[in-house]
Scaffold this motif. Sequence first.
Motif, PDB file in Angstrom:
ATOM      1  N   GLY A  59     -13.181   9.516-109.973  1.00  0.00           N
ATOM      2  CA  GLY A  59     -11.903  10.584-110.117  1.00  0.00           C
ATOM      3  C   GLY A  59     -13.027  11.943-110.409  1.00  0.00           C
ATOM      4  O   GLY A  59     -12.125  12.990-110.644  1.00  0.00           O
ATOM      5  N   ILE A  60     -14.050  12.116-109.805  1.00  0.00           N
ATOM      6  CA  ILE A  60     -14.864  13.430-110.597  1.00  0.00           C
ATOM      7  C   ILE A  60     -14.450  14.184-109.652  1.00  0.00           C
ATOM      8  O   ILE A  60     -14.643  14.262-108.196  1.00  0.00           O
ATOM      9  CB  ILE A  60     -16.842  13.145-110.792  1.00  0.00           C
ATOM     10  N   ARG A  61     -14.370  15.674-110.567  1.00  0.00           N
ATOM     11  CA  ARG A  61     -13.730  16.984-109.996  1.00  0.00           C
ATOM     12  C   ARG A  61     -15.092  17.935-110.196  1.00  0.00           C
ATOM     13  O   ARG A  61     -15.040  17.912-111.586  1.00  0.00           O
ATOM     14  CB  ARG A  61     -12.850  17.516-109.563  1.00  0.00           C
ATOM     15  N   HIS A  62     -15.219  18.598-109.092  1.00  0.00           N
ATOM     16  CA  HIS A  62     -16.195  20.012-109.845  1.00  0.00           C
ATOM     17  C   HIS A  62     -14.998  21.435-109.446  1.00  0.00           C
ATOM     18  O   HIS A  62     -15.026  21.102-108.332  1.00  0.00           O
ATOM     19  CB  HIS A  62     -17.745  20.062-108.936  1.00  0.00           C
ATOM     20  N   TRP A  63     -14.777  21.851-110.942  1.00  0.00           N
ATOM     21  CA  TRP A  63     -14.295  22.789-110.956  1.00  0.00           C
ATOM     22  C   TRP A  63     -14.729  23.906-111.242  1.00  0.00           C
ATOM     23  O   TRP A  63     -16.423  24.052-112.427  1.00  0.00           O
ATOM     24  CB  TRP A  63     -12.889  22.827-112.443  1.00  0.00           C
ATOM     25  N   LEU A  64     -15.324  25.455-110.434  1.00  0.00           N
ATOM     26  CA  LEU A  64     -15.854  26.451-110.580  1.00  0.00           C
ATOM     27  C   LEU A  64     -15.533  27.623-110.723  1.00  0.00           C
ATOM     28  O   LEU A  64     -14.244  27.769-109.664  1.00  0.00           O
ATOM     29  CB  LEU A  64     -16.593  26.072-109.749  1.00  0.00           C
ATOM     30  N   ALA A  65     -15.326  28.969-110.903  1.00  0.00           N
ATOM     31  CA  ALA A  65     -15.047  30.215-111.408  1.00  0.00           C
ATOM     32  C   ALA A  65     -16.196  30.787-111.815  1.00  0.00           C
ATOM     33  O   ALA A  65     -17.468  30.964-112.005  1.00  0.00           O
ATOM     34  CB  ALA A  65     -14.131  30.042-112.346  1.00  0.00           C
ATOM     35  N   PHE A  66     -15.375  32.486-111.408  1.00  0.00           N
ATOM     36  CA  PHE A  66     -16.107  33.614-111.151  1.00  0.00           C
ATOM     37  C   PHE A  66     -15.757  34.350-111.994  1.00  0.00           C
ATOM     38  O   PHE A  66     -14.153  34.287-111.789  1.00  0.00           O
ATOM     39  CB  PHE A  66     -16.472  34.322-109.950  1.00  0.00           C
ATOM     40  N   GLY A  67     -16.464  35.224-112.982  1.00  0.00           N
ATOM     41  CA  GLY A  67     -16.113  35.936-113.836  1.00  0.00           C
ATOM     42  C   GLY A  67     -16.289  37.780-114.240  1.00  0.00           C
ATOM     43  O   GLY A  67     -17.941  36.773-114.498  1.00  0.00           O
ATOM     44  N   HIS A  68     -15.692  38.260-115.248  1.00  0.00           N
ATOM     45  CA  HIS A  68     -16.775  39.341-115.507  1.00  0.00           C
ATOM     46  C   HIS A  68     -17.255  38.454-116.861  1.00  0.00           C
ATOM     47  O   HIS A  68     -16.823  37.479-117.148  1.00  0.00           O
ATOM     48  CB  HIS A  68     -16.184  40.711-116.102  1.00  0.00           C
ATOM     49  N   ASP A  69     -18.404  39.118-116.872  1.00  0.00           N
ATOM     50  CA  ASP A  69     -19.004  38.108-118.630  1.00  0.00           C
ATOM     51  C   ASP A  69     -18.378  37.745-119.747  1.00  0.00           C
ATOM     52  O   ASP A  69     -18.770  36.764-120.358  1.00  0.00           O
ATOM     53  CB  ASP A  69     -20.152  38.665-118.898  1.00  0.00           C
ATOM     54  N   ASP A  70     -17.321  39.137-119.565  1.00  0.00           N
ATOM     55  CA  ASP A  70     -16.471  39.161-121.241  1.00  0.00           C
ATOM     56  C   ASP A  70     -15.120  38.308-120.981  1.00  0.00           C
ATOM     57  O   ASP A  70     -14.514  37.331-121.977  1.00  0.00           O
ATOM     58  CB  ASP A  70     -15.808  40.404-121.034  1.00  0.00           C
ATOM     59  N   THR A  71     -15.186  38.119-119.484  1.00  0.00           N
ATOM     60  CA  THR A  71     -13.787  37.294-119.018  1.00  0.00           C
ATOM     61  C   THR A  71     -13.926  35.990-119.288  1.00  0.00           C
ATOM     62  O   THR A  71     -13.039  35.235-119.924  1.00  0.00           O
ATOM     63  CB  THR A  71     -13.075  37.851-117.966  1.00  0.00           C
ATOM     64  N   ILE A  72     -14.811  35.793-118.772  1.00  0.00           N
ATOM     65  CA  ILE A  72     -16.203  34.228-118.678  1.00  0.00           C
ATOM     66  C   ILE A  72     -16.138  33.517-120.281  1.00  0.00           C
ATOM     67  O   ILE A  72     -15.377  32.562-120.701  1.00  0.00           O
ATOM     68  CB  ILE A  72     -16.827  34.216-117.841  1.00  0.00           C
ATOM     69  N   ALA A  73     -16.789  34.486-120.726  1.00  0.00           N
ATOM     70  CA  ALA A  73     -17.279  34.031-122.363  1.00  0.00           C
ATOM     71  C   ALA A  73     -15.584  33.944-123.533  1.00  0.00           C
ATOM     72  O   ALA A  73     -15.785  33.243-124.001  1.00  0.00           O
ATOM     73  CB  ALA A  73     -17.738  35.366-123.339  1.00  0.00           C
ATOM     74  N   GLN A  74     -14.672  34.936-123.054  1.00  0.00           N
ATOM     75  CA  GLN A  74     -13.373  34.777-123.843  1.00  0.00           C
ATOM     76  C   GLN A  74     -12.523  33.468-123.632  1.00  0.00           C
ATOM     77  O   GLN A  74     -12.012  32.787-124.438  1.00  0.00           O
ATOM     78  CB  GLN A  74     -11.588  35.911-123.312  1.00  0.00           C
ATOM     79  N   LYS A  75     -12.641  33.413-122.065  1.00  0.00           N
ATOM     80  CA  LYS A  75     -12.167  31.577-121.677  1.00  0.00           C
ATOM     81  C   LYS A  75     -12.646  30.310-121.964  1.00  0.00           C
ATOM     82  O   LYS A  75     -12.265  29.030-122.195  1.00  0.00           O
ATOM     83  CB  LYS A  75     -12.172  31.721-119.579  1.00  0.00           C
ATOM     84  N   TYR A  76     -14.085  30.500-122.082  1.00  0.00           N
ATOM     85  CA  TYR A  76     -14.762  29.709-123.167  1.00  0.00           C
ATOM     86  C   TYR A  76     -14.237  29.374-124.345  1.00  0.00           C
ATOM     87  O   TYR A  76     -14.126  28.232-125.104  1.00  0.00           O
ATOM     88  CB  TYR A  76     -15.913  29.622-122.788  1.00  0.00           C
ATOM     89  N   THR A  77     -14.316  30.688-125.038  1.00  0.00           N
ATOM     90  CA  THR A  77     -13.686  30.707-126.480  1.00  0.00           C
ATOM     91  C   THR A  77     -12.437  30.008-126.670  1.00  0.00           C
ATOM     92  O   THR A  77     -11.861  29.232-127.650  1.00  0.00           O
ATOM     93  CB  THR A  77     -13.409  32.124-127.279  1.00  0.00           C
ATOM     94  N   ASP A  78     -11.629  30.438-125.390  1.00  0.00           N
ATOM     95  CA  ASP A  78      -9.988  29.620-125.736  1.00  0.00           C
ATOM     96  C   ASP A  78      -9.703  28.385-125.281  1.00  0.00           C
ATOM     97  O   ASP A  78      -9.511  27.346-125.966  1.00  0.00           O
ATOM     98  CB  ASP A  78      -9.272  30.687-124.951  1.00  0.00           C
TER      99      ASP A  78
END
Length: 518
Positions: A68-87
Amino acid sequence: MKPRYPNRSVLSIISADGSVISPIATGGIDQVFPILFVYVKPVPDFMEANKFYWLERPRPSVLWPELGIRHWLAFGHDDTIAQKYTDLLASGYLDADKSRLVLPKISNGVAENDDLLLFSELKAETLVLLDRGKMPPAFCHEENLAALSGYLSNNKNIKAINPPGFFAPNFLFDQLSKNIIGYRQVRSGHLSFRGVRTTRIEGKGSTELTGFYQRNFTEDDELLALVSEREGQEIGRSGINPATGLFKISLSEPSINGIMKIERKGSLIYSKNYALLQGITGTVNFVEKTFTDAYGREFQLDGSAIVRPEKLKPSSWYGPIYADERTGNINLSDRFKGLLDYLGPRVLIADPYFIGEFRRDDTNSDIKLSRCQIAFLAALLRSIIDGSVSEVYILGFNTRANSVERKGNSMNPTKTENRFKQYKEVLDHIWGKNKLKTFKSEFRMEFLNNKRDFHNRYWFGLTIDNGIRDLNKCVVVTNSVGNISEVDFYPVEEEGQLRELTARFLDFFNNCDSELIV
């Protein structure tokens, strides 16, 4: 106008089969997917602040039905992506529309009781899974990961992640072999430097280095560029001008290889090993029958017939994975050499940007080439010397190439004139050095301007039979010489696609204008 520097990142998540839950109890979330790998990758692109979006909605399709492998891909500003990762690390999950992506449990106890450990280094932040038993064994298998990453095309059960080459060869397997299930690549500034030619001592290097560090500077930035020997002893330092990013370092001794470091307020923020090239030349020793390439490697010239590979395997090159830049440059040059061997002896390179812009150094007006331009020309030079190529035609489109030049109107005809003037200057210099004129007399290189716009890059094998030209082999090259930090090479093997491409570009080739013969 304040300059815009790359600030876009990609968030990539690979998940396993999910479980359906009640959307009422979870605020609209109707399915939960366990995370197998998460990757944050800065890319050389610009994005407005606070922008973020998922590529496939509401959720991506299954690539590997068994797991059931899926690949999720999101794009964003560096700061926004960093915050998503931190969250994600803080809460243990990340929501994507009606789906919840969940990390292995992180407890609040001491490290040995947690499922995950976080390690921060200069270039990357990694997330380590302590218990390998929590990962599906089939997912960690090398061949399965190669198929998922797009480097094995004969696996009927696993579809490749899109875009092709997103993960470098063996990247997933190498990380999972170390129990790493999270990898956050840290963006660093772009650093470019070289030895000052007037201070060069043959065989020993230069006593001055000049360079440019590109980043978004803040008012309180205090940046230093430092040079040390590989053994660690510092031999020079200089401040970096925050207005221009320029620096110039006087060294206590000549240097041809060492370590360049960037410090901000005493803290190390960038470090790279370097080896200076003293010109794109090759040296032929007719007595010993050897050729020394631009990287100092020696090859035997035994006069034997060229053995051309019958097939070319798809491959990818990604510069940042190499700890030593020189090793990465050599690897790229060797891939170009393999491409020329496969397509030769006559090669047509269709690239709208030709071989990129040859830029003049702002400090002394010398022509300055990029690492990938050096890699290409080094491979071409070696191919001329060993006889694997006799003709190379480069088909571009002036209007498109002019549009990415740094100054002036994109339709300014002087841009075209300057481009080919600089090409001739550099190439004549190469041919004129180190007894290469004998080989140059048997080689033809021509730059051609197409009459119609095109975008993709293709390298073709060219044949001429009784004066009739034909294109037979074709390789898709996903980036242009002159602008390569990563590139994929895909031979076109499907007959219908090969016929369509060769017919189209043969028509272009037969109806173009010659700009320069070297």
